[in-house]
Write a protein that holds these residues in place. Structure first.
Motif, PDB file in Angstrom:
ATOM      1  N   CYS A  94      -8.591  21.261  60.144  1.00  7.59           N
ATOM      2  CA  CYS A  94      -7.843  22.424  59.619  1.00  7.59           C
ATOM      3  C   CYS A  94      -7.946  23.653  60.505  1.00  7.59           C
ATOM      4  O   CYS A  94      -7.662  24.774  60.048  1.00  7.59           O
ATOM      5  CB  CYS A  94      -8.294  22.766  58.196  1.00  7.59           C
ATOM      6  SG  CYS A  94      -7.910  21.477  56.987  1.00  7.59           S
ATOM      7  N   ILE A  97      -4.862  25.598  60.789  1.00  2.00           N
ATOM      8  CA  ILE A  97      -4.582  26.500  59.670  1.00  2.00           C
ATOM      9  C   ILE A  97      -5.516  27.698  59.721  1.00  2.00           C
ATOM     10  O   ILE A  97      -5.083  28.854  59.605  1.00  2.00           O
ATOM     11  CB  ILE A  97      -4.761  25.778  58.317  1.00  2.00           C
ATOM     12  CG1 ILE A  97      -3.960  24.481  58.280  1.00  2.00           C
ATOM     13  CG2 ILE A  97      -4.353  26.689  57.167  1.00  2.00           C
ATOM     14  CD1 ILE A  97      -4.227  23.634  57.046  1.00  2.00           C
ATOM     15  N   ASN A 103       2.113  25.490  62.542  1.00  2.00           N
ATOM     16  CA  ASN A 103       2.881  24.716  61.578  1.00  2.00           C
ATOM     17  C   ASN A 103       2.896  23.252  61.992  1.00  2.00           C
ATOM     18  O   ASN A 103       2.654  22.913  63.150  1.00  2.00           O
ATOM     19  CB  ASN A 103       4.304  25.268  61.477  1.00  2.00           C
ATOM     20  CG  ASN A 103       4.316  26.737  61.115  1.00  2.00           C
ATOM     21  OD1 ASN A 103       3.644  27.157  60.189  1.00  2.00           O
ATOM     22  ND2 ASN A 103       5.059  27.534  61.872  1.00  2.00           N
ATOM     23  N   ALA A 125      -7.265  20.560  53.228  1.00  2.00           N
ATOM     24  CA  ALA A 125      -7.230  22.023  53.280  1.00  2.00           C
ATOM     25  C   ALA A 125      -7.970  22.623  52.083  1.00  2.00           C
ATOM     26  O   ALA A 125      -8.711  23.598  52.215  1.00  2.00           O
ATOM     27  CB  ALA A 125      -5.786  22.511  53.318  1.00  2.00           C
ATOM     28  N   THR A 132      -3.570  26.087  48.816  1.00  2.00           N
ATOM     29  CA  THR A 132      -2.533  25.131  49.214  1.00  2.00           C
ATOM     30  C   THR A 132      -1.501  25.002  48.102  1.00  2.00           C
ATOM     31  O   THR A 132      -1.837  25.111  46.920  1.00  2.00           O
ATOM     32  CB  THR A 132      -3.174  23.748  49.493  1.00  2.00           C
ATOM     33  OG1 THR A 132      -4.195  23.895  50.498  1.00  2.00           O
ATOM     34  CG2 THR A 132      -2.141  22.744  49.963  1.00  2.00           C
ATOM     35  N   ASP A 164      -2.255  29.780  51.999  1.00  2.00           N
ATOM     36  CA  ASP A 164      -2.722  29.412  53.340  1.00  2.00           C
ATOM     37  C   ASP A 164      -1.933  28.243  53.920  1.00  2.00           C
ATOM     38  O   ASP A 164      -1.568  28.261  55.095  1.00  2.00           O
ATOM     39  CB  ASP A 164      -4.214  29.058  53.306  1.00  2.00           C
ATOM     40  CG  ASP A 164      -5.085  30.258  52.998  1.00  2.00           C
ATOM     41  OD1 ASP A 164      -4.800  31.342  53.535  1.00  2.00           O
ATOM     42  OD2 ASP A 164      -6.039  30.113  52.211  1.00  2.00           O
ATOM     43  N   LEU A 165      -1.681  27.222  53.104  1.00  2.00           N
ATOM     44  CA  LEU A 165      -0.905  26.065  53.561  1.00  2.00           C
ATOM     45  C   LEU A 165       0.178  25.768  52.541  1.00  2.00           C
ATOM     46  O   LEU A 165      -0.108  25.404  51.404  1.00  2.00           O
ATOM     47  CB  LEU A 165      -1.796  24.833  53.736  1.00  2.00           C
ATOM     48  CG  LEU A 165      -1.053  23.536  54.108  1.00  2.00           C
ATOM     49  CD1 LEU A 165      -0.329  23.691  55.444  1.00  2.00           C
ATOM     50  CD2 LEU A 165      -1.992  22.335  54.134  1.00  2.00           C
ATOM     51  N   ARG A 195       0.498  32.471  58.127  1.00  2.00           N
ATOM     52  CA  ARG A 195       0.083  31.326  57.331  1.00  2.00           C
ATOM     53  C   ARG A 195       0.726  30.064  57.926  1.00  2.00           C
ATOM     54  O   ARG A 195       1.697  30.136  58.675  1.00  2.00           O
ATOM     55  CB  ARG A 195       0.519  31.476  55.875  1.00  2.00           C
ATOM     56  CG  ARG A 195      -0.052  32.696  55.162  1.00  2.00           C
ATOM     57  CD  ARG A 195      -1.529  32.548  54.871  1.00  2.00           C
ATOM     58  NE  ARG A 195      -2.019  33.597  53.993  1.00  2.00           N
ATOM     59  CZ  ARG A 195      -2.435  34.789  54.408  1.00  2.00           C
ATOM     60  NH1 ARG A 195      -2.402  35.084  55.698  1.00  2.00           N
ATOM     61  NH2 ARG A 195      -2.879  35.691  53.553  1.00  2.00           N
ATOM     62  N   SER A 196       0.193  28.904  57.558  1.00  2.00           N
ATOM     63  CA  SER A 196       0.700  27.643  58.091  1.00  2.00           C
ATOM     64  C   SER A 196       1.610  26.945  57.086  1.00  2.00           C
ATOM     65  O   SER A 196       1.374  26.999  55.877  1.00  2.00           O
ATOM     66  CB  SER A 196      -0.467  26.707  58.447  1.00  2.00           C
ATOM     67  OG  SER A 196      -1.234  27.244  59.508  1.00  2.00           O
ATOM     68  N   THR A 197       2.627  26.280  57.620  1.00  2.00           N
ATOM     69  CA  THR A 197       3.570  25.540  56.797  1.00  2.00           C
ATOM     70  C   THR A 197       3.666  24.105  57.300  1.00  2.00           C
ATOM     71  O   THR A 197       3.775  23.869  58.502  1.00  2.00           O
ATOM     72  CB  THR A 197       4.974  26.185  56.833  1.00  2.00           C
ATOM     73  OG1 THR A 197       4.871  27.546  56.414  1.00  2.00           O
ATOM     74  CG2 THR A 197       5.944  25.452  55.921  1.00  2.00           C
TER      75      THR A 197
END
Length: 209
Positions: A94, A97, A103, A125, A132, A164-165, A195-197
């Motif tokens: 992670c 992230i 991403n 995550a 998440t 966050d995810l 943030r992560s996608t």
């Protein structure tokens, strides 16, 4: 008993892990032979573990993973899907992230396990303490449409932006309207670099497989 008031105080302070650990120590005479510092350390370890477990439970509940039991440890690498253990181990850390806010795009035909992989990474995550949220894109677009109508759009977009995810499954299985494209652009822009996608899609080279 002198222990009873102590147990009640631990419960009142919501130190349930320490309370349970102290009850175990009372029930096990052998622990009386340990030094005070050792017994205290055991109580603290138990409290930390209890808090971590409660937090994980909250995160998994909020994540709403389509496959709650999906985990990286159960991935089958025997199928010819191009999955590599070192790569999955790296994703499972992670770091993409935590630090890089990168991403991830999972693509492939129906039945190749994209949803499972997405949920497994979502599970990982949560284990890392990251908020998440899993959602199928059609459901998300419907929720956004309703939010526009009832005035909750700003709150919904803020919630999604803070996650966050964010896992968007079933991406582009149907053509998008102009307003839907605009909403997605707003969402991606709010999250970009912050943030992560994770996107899971059957769309490969512009075609749905």
């Amino acid at each position: 008993m002198l222990n009873e008031p102590t147990l009640e105080k631990l419960q009142a302070l919501k130190l349930t892990g320490m309370r349970e650990a102290l009850e175990d120590q009372i029930a096990q005479p052998a622990t009386q032979e340990l030094a005070f510092e050792e017994r205290l350390a055991l109580l603290l370890d138990r409290e930390i573990l209890a808090r971590d477990n409660r937090r994980l439970t909250r995160l998994l509940k909020a994540a709403r993973l389509r496959i709650p039991g999906a985990c990286l440890e159960d991935i089958d690498y025997r199928h010819a899907r191009g999955l590599q253990r070192p790569q999955m181990a790296q994703l499972g850390s992670c770091q993409w992230i935590h630090h890089h806010k990168q991403n991830l795009l999972l693509t492939g035909p129906t039945g190749t396990g994209k949803t499972y992989l997405a949920c497994a990474l979502g599970n990982q995550a949560c284990r890392q303490g990251l908020s998440t949220r899993y959602v199928r894109l059609p459901r998300l677009l419907e929720a956004i449409h309703i939010a526009h109508a009832d005035g909750s759009y700003p709150r919904l977009m803020q919630q999604l932006a803070r996650t966050d995810l964010l896992i968007l499954d079933d991406w582009a299985i149907a053509p998008l309207t102009a307003s839907q494209r605009q909403d997605l652009m707003e969402l991606i822009e709010d999250r970009h670099g912050l943030r992560s996608t994770l996107i899971a899609s059957q769309l490969v080279n512009g075609q749905v497989n």
